[in-house]
Write an enzyme that holds these catalytic residues in place. Structure first.
Site, PDB file in Angstrom:
ATOM      1  N   THR A 195       0.868  -1.184   0.000  1.00  0.00           N
ATOM      2  CA  THR A 195       0.000   0.000   0.000  1.00  0.00           C
ATOM      3  C   THR A 195       0.890   1.213   0.000  1.00  0.00           C
ATOM      4  O   THR A 195       1.962   1.173   0.611  1.00  0.00           O
ATOM      5  CB  THR A 195      -0.834   0.015   1.314  1.00  0.00           C
ATOM      6  OG1 THR A 195      -1.713  -1.089   1.292  1.00  0.00           O
ATOM      7  CG2 THR A 195      -1.609   1.294   1.493  1.00  0.00           C
ATOM      8  N   GLY A 247       0.358  -3.343   5.092  1.00  0.00           N
ATOM      9  CA  GLY A 247       0.341  -4.707   5.627  1.00  0.00           C
ATOM     10  C   GLY A 247      -1.066  -5.256   5.473  1.00  0.00           C
ATOM     11  O   GLY A 247      -1.847  -4.770   4.655  1.00  0.00           O
TER      12      GLY A 247
HETATM   13  N1  GLY Z   1      -3.189  -2.504   3.814  1.00  0.00           N
HETATM   14  C1  GLY Z   1      -3.995  -2.587   2.692  1.00  0.00           C
HETATM   15  C2  GLY Z   1      -5.047  -3.605   2.759  1.00  0.00           C
HETATM   16  O1  GLY Z   1      -4.985  -4.531   3.549  1.00  0.00           O
HETATM   17  O2  GLY Z   1      -5.975  -3.528   1.999  1.00  0.00           O
END
Ligand code: GLY
Length: 345
Positions: A195, A247
């Site tokens: 992300t 994450g």
């Molecule tokens: N951290 C992004 C998601 O789990 O969608």
């Protein structure tokens, strides 16, 4: 662009060697006591300073600073920085180049937050639009709401003539078809995702943040992770600091992770300490302990920045007037001894 990946699903962090805090930051700090086990003090930069997740955050940081130096404000700068990552169709984690949901269509989540005014906007499960972060900004600026999802968010974007794009790229479609076949044979592997969370402190002392992702690869359509959740994947408090996460969103949003990082900074912790304390809080409550994939970046009002992640940590990017670089965060795999092990967590 080659993107380093974290094998966070199906991996066993328990298999990794235990790494206490001291080992994660083995060198005594320049300004610290020099005692064994002391962490280096967090670095700080004169603003403007930008911090973001993963090596693909570096071009996003550079774009953020470029936009800011051109005379635009911090909100424009963080939006354009994240758009840079969203536009890169070779990135399987952000934007329409991302891994699709289980029905073969990419669903994007994003949010944006302005320290001044404590304003936020967010969208989730958006299909077919190139820049969810910009849709999130318009939700913030043009509605009385914070978050729009799915068809409603798409209608909102279509009405405002946001740029549309493919439901999925040809490369990801082929990979998805192979995944479908493997799933039928019960041999499918769950893919990784990352992300972009990006934070900025301006010279006037204002904080801004934005976050964007295609989320968990082959997720159940409609699944929303932490990234568009204010306080989960992103939080900005203009009096204290800002934090963002990457994450497995399920392991961040159940703990209001980014909000907690900022609250720990409010209590006096440095950005790195606050990220570490949040990871220890999560691990202390979660049945899986440290066997999670959770990573945070943080930036405080003084221009200090830091990051920390579970396992071996993760890479993040920092840029200011003097440099633009990728750094390795400390990682944690067990409860700390010493000050961070106490009740403050
Ligand atoms: N951290 C992004 C998601 O789990 O969608």
């Amino acid at each position: 662009m080659k993107i380093p990946r974290r094998a966070f699903l199906g991996s066993s962090l328990a298999a990794m060697s235990a790494a206490p805090l001291a080992a994660a930051n083995p060198k005594p700090g320049k300004g610290g006591s020099g005692k064994r086990g002391r962490r280096e003090p967090d670095p700080s930069s004169r603003p403007p300073v930008v911090i973001s997740t993963w090596p693909f955050g570096k071009p996003a940081n550079d774009r953020t600073l470029e936009v800011f130096r051109s005379g635009k404000g911090g909100l424009d700068a963080v939006e354009q920085g994240v758009r840079q990552a969203e536009a890169d169709l070779s990135n399987p984690s952000v934007g329409l180049g991302g891994i699709p949901a289980a029905h073969g269509i990419v669903q994007l989540d994003a949010c944006i937050m302005s320290g001044p005014g404590h304003r936020a906007g967010s969208v989730a499960a958006v299909e077919g639009f190139k820049h969810p972060v910009s849709i999130a900004r318009r939700v913030m600026e043009e509605t009385r709401h914070v978050m729009l999802v799915g068809e409603g968010a798409q209608r909102f974007a279509r009405d405002r003539k946001f740029e549309e794009g493919p439901a999925v790229t040809p490369g990801q479609k082929a990979a998805w078809e192979a995944w479908k076949k493997a799933q039928e044979a019960e041999k499918a592997k769950v893919p990784n995702h990352d992300t972009i969370a990006l934070l900025m402190l301006t010279p006037s002392g204002d904080l801004f943040g934005a976050c964007s992702t295609s989320g968990w690869g082959y997720k159940i359509p409609g699944r929303v992770g932490d990234s568009p959740i204010i306080g989960g994947g992103l939080y900005v408090d203009n009096t204290v600091g800002a934090a963002g996460a990457t994450g497995i969103g399920e392991n961040v949003m159940r703990y209001c992770g980014s909000f907690l990082v900022v609250e720990f900074m409010r209590q006096g912790m440095s950005p790195t300490e606050a990220c570490l304390a949040t990871l220890h809080r999560i691990a202390s409550l979660d049945p899986k302990g440290y066997d999670l994939s959770v990573n945070f970046i943080a930036l405080d009002k003084r221009g200090r920045y830091g990051a920390a992640g579970t396992g071996q940590g993760f890479q993040y990017a920092v840029a200011c007037d003097d440099f633009s670089k990728v750094l390795q965060s400390p990682g944690v795999t067990q409860k700390p001894v010493g000050p961070l092990g106490g009740n403050r967590l």
